[in-house]
Design a protein around this motif. Structure first.
Motif, PDB file in Angstrom:
ATOM      1  N   THR A  19       0.705  -1.186   0.081  1.00 22.36           N
ATOM      2  CA  THR A  19       0.028  -0.085  -0.143  1.00 22.36           C
ATOM      3  C   THR A  19       0.908   1.372  -0.221  1.00 22.36           C
ATOM      4  O   THR A  19       0.349   2.483  -0.198  1.00 22.36           O
ATOM      5  CB  THR A  19      -0.880  -0.010   1.038  1.00 22.36           C
ATOM      6  OG1 THR A  19      -1.460  -1.206   1.212  1.00 22.36           O
ATOM      7  CG2 THR A  19      -1.924   1.050   1.179  1.00 22.36           C
ATOM      8  N   TYR A  80      -3.882   9.953   4.172  1.00 17.04           N
ATOM      9  CA  TYR A  80      -5.138   9.071   5.039  1.00 17.04           C
ATOM     10  C   TYR A  80      -6.241   9.020   3.908  1.00 17.04           C
ATOM     11  O   TYR A  80      -6.814   7.874   4.076  1.00 17.04           O
ATOM     12  CB  TYR A  80      -5.750  10.318   6.107  1.00 17.04           C
ATOM     13  CG  TYR A  80      -6.919   9.772   6.820  1.00 17.04           C
ATOM     14  CD1 TYR A  80      -6.795   8.976   7.873  1.00 17.04           C
ATOM     15  CD2 TYR A  80      -8.171  10.056   6.356  1.00 17.04           C
ATOM     16  CE1 TYR A  80      -8.128   8.344   8.534  1.00 17.04           C
ATOM     17  CE2 TYR A  80      -9.416   9.520   7.020  1.00 17.04           C
ATOM     18  CZ  TYR A  80      -9.217   8.811   8.271  1.00 17.04           C
ATOM     19  OH  TYR A  80     -10.356   8.249   8.889  1.00 17.04           O
ATOM     20  N   ASP A  81      -6.693   9.634   3.242  1.00 16.62           N
ATOM     21  CA  ASP A  81      -7.793   9.512   2.159  1.00 16.62           C
ATOM     22  C   ASP A  81      -7.288   8.596   1.125  1.00 16.62           C
ATOM     23  O   ASP A  81      -8.099   7.771   0.820  1.00 16.62           O
ATOM     24  CB  ASP A  81      -7.973  10.942   1.512  1.00 16.62           C
ATOM     25  CG  ASP A  81      -8.926  11.723   2.282  1.00 16.62           C
ATOM     26  OD1 ASP A  81      -9.187  11.431   3.483  1.00 16.62           O
ATOM     27  OD2 ASP A  81      -8.746  13.197   2.228  1.00 16.62           O
ATOM     28  N   GLU A  82      -6.422   8.695   0.343  1.00 12.12           N
ATOM     29  CA  GLU A  82      -5.650   7.709  -0.745  1.00 12.12           C
ATOM     30  C   GLU A  82      -5.501   6.605  -0.239  1.00 12.12           C
ATOM     31  O   GLU A  82      -5.376   5.617  -1.252  1.00 12.12           O
ATOM     32  CB  GLU A  82      -4.932   8.524  -1.530  1.00 12.12           C
ATOM     33  CG  GLU A  82      -5.386   9.851  -2.348  1.00 12.12           C
ATOM     34  CD  GLU A  82      -4.764  10.529  -3.231  1.00 12.12           C
ATOM     35  OE1 GLU A  82      -4.026   9.937  -3.918  1.00 12.12           O
ATOM     36  OE2 GLU A  82      -4.744  11.658  -3.216  1.00 12.12           O
ATOM     37  N   ALA A  83      -4.958   6.501   0.817  1.00 12.13           N
ATOM     38  CA  ALA A  83      -4.343   5.077   1.382  1.00 12.13           C
ATOM     39  C   ALA A  83      -5.636   4.411   2.017  1.00 12.13           C
ATOM     40  O   ALA A  83      -5.119   3.219   2.573  1.00 12.13           O
ATOM     41  CB  ALA A  83      -3.047   5.129   2.073  1.00 12.13           C
ATOM     42  N   GLY A  84      -6.406   4.712   2.318  1.00 13.13           N
ATOM     43  CA  GLY A  84      -7.774   3.985   2.905  1.00 13.13           C
ATOM     44  C   GLY A  84      -7.342   3.741   4.368  1.00 13.13           C
ATOM     45  O   GLY A  84      -7.919   2.771   4.824  1.00 13.13           O
ATOM     46  N   GLU A  86      -8.939   5.115   6.751  1.00 14.80           N
ATOM     47  CA  GLU A  86     -10.293   5.181   7.475  1.00 14.80           C
ATOM     48  C   GLU A  86     -10.849   3.888   7.790  1.00 14.80           C
ATOM     49  O   GLU A  86     -11.441   3.797   8.546  1.00 14.80           O
ATOM     50  CB  GLU A  86     -11.266   6.058   6.816  1.00 14.80           C
ATOM     51  CG  GLU A  86     -11.892   5.507   5.612  1.00 14.80           C
ATOM     52  CD  GLU A  86     -10.991   5.387   4.362  1.00 14.80           C
ATOM     53  OE1 GLU A  86     -11.431   4.955   3.191  1.00 14.80           O
ATOM     54  OE2 GLU A  86     -10.000   5.911   4.224  1.00 14.80           O
ATOM     55  N   SER A  87     -10.323   2.954   7.050  1.00 17.62           N
ATOM     56  CA  SER A  87     -10.816   1.370   7.290  1.00 17.62           C
ATOM     57  C   SER A  87      -9.952   0.878   8.707  1.00 17.62           C
ATOM     58  O   SER A  87      -8.710   1.037   8.354  1.00 17.62           O
ATOM     59  CB  SER A  87     -10.573   0.679   6.192  1.00 17.62           C
ATOM     60  OG  SER A  87     -11.603   1.088   4.855  1.00 17.62           O
ATOM     61  N   GLN A  90      -6.171  -0.751   8.360  1.00 16.59           N
ATOM     62  CA  GLN A  90      -5.366  -0.623   7.153  1.00 16.59           C
ATOM     63  C   GLN A  90      -3.976   0.137   7.458  1.00 16.59           C
ATOM     64  O   GLN A  90      -3.215   0.117   6.428  1.00 16.59           O
ATOM     65  CB  GLN A  90      -6.207   0.197   6.198  1.00 16.59           C
ATOM     66  CG  GLN A  90      -7.262  -0.454   5.618  1.00 16.59           C
ATOM     67  CD  GLN A  90      -6.887  -1.700   5.032  1.00 16.59           C
ATOM     68  OE1 GLN A  90      -6.270  -1.731   4.021  1.00 16.59           O
ATOM     69  NE2 GLN A  90      -7.330  -2.746   5.371  1.00 16.59           N
TER      70      GLN A  90
END
Length: 118
Positions: A19, A80-84, A86-87, A90
């Motif tokens: 990632t 934070y947004d593009e590497a996901g 928030e899940s 991850q």
């Protein structure tokens, strides 16, 4: 603080293996000039993994990115947004202030030299 000095932050992003390119590309689009990637292995909490039914991957990659303080939040949000992130499971991202460093600004050495000559 002298006119040519900048404040920097170290952004540390720990993600599952594979990632890191997402995180690095996001950081670059947000203004970072690059980063350093290290391979790591997470330990996780086996009981927590069984309780929540999560598959925790022990193979991790760490992206170290040094950025000027004024773009730190923008770079962190992009990662934070593009590497996901928030899940759950991850990865994590955090920053640390850099109080002393040598070699962050390649022009600084030339500026210092010119100032001494004047």
């Amino acid at each position: 603080m002298e006119a040519n000095e900048k404040n920097y932050s170290l952004i540390v992003t720990i993600v599952n293996k594979g990632t890191t390119d997402l995180a690095l590309n996001a950081a670059r689009r947000a203004g970072s000039t690059g980063g350093t990637i290290a391979v790591a292995r997470g330990t996780g909490n086996p009981e927590l993994a069984q309780f929540y039914g999560l598959a925790i991957q022990p193979e991790k990659e760490i992206l170290f990115t040094v950025v000027p303080e004024e773009i730190k939040d923008k770079v962190m949000k992009a990662i934070y947004d593009e590497a996901g992130l928030e899940s759950p499971g991850q990865g994590i991202i955090f920053s640390l202030p850099i109080t002393d460093a040598v070699g962050l600004d390649p022009l600084q050495g030339m500026i210092d030299k010119e100032m001494k000559e004047d």
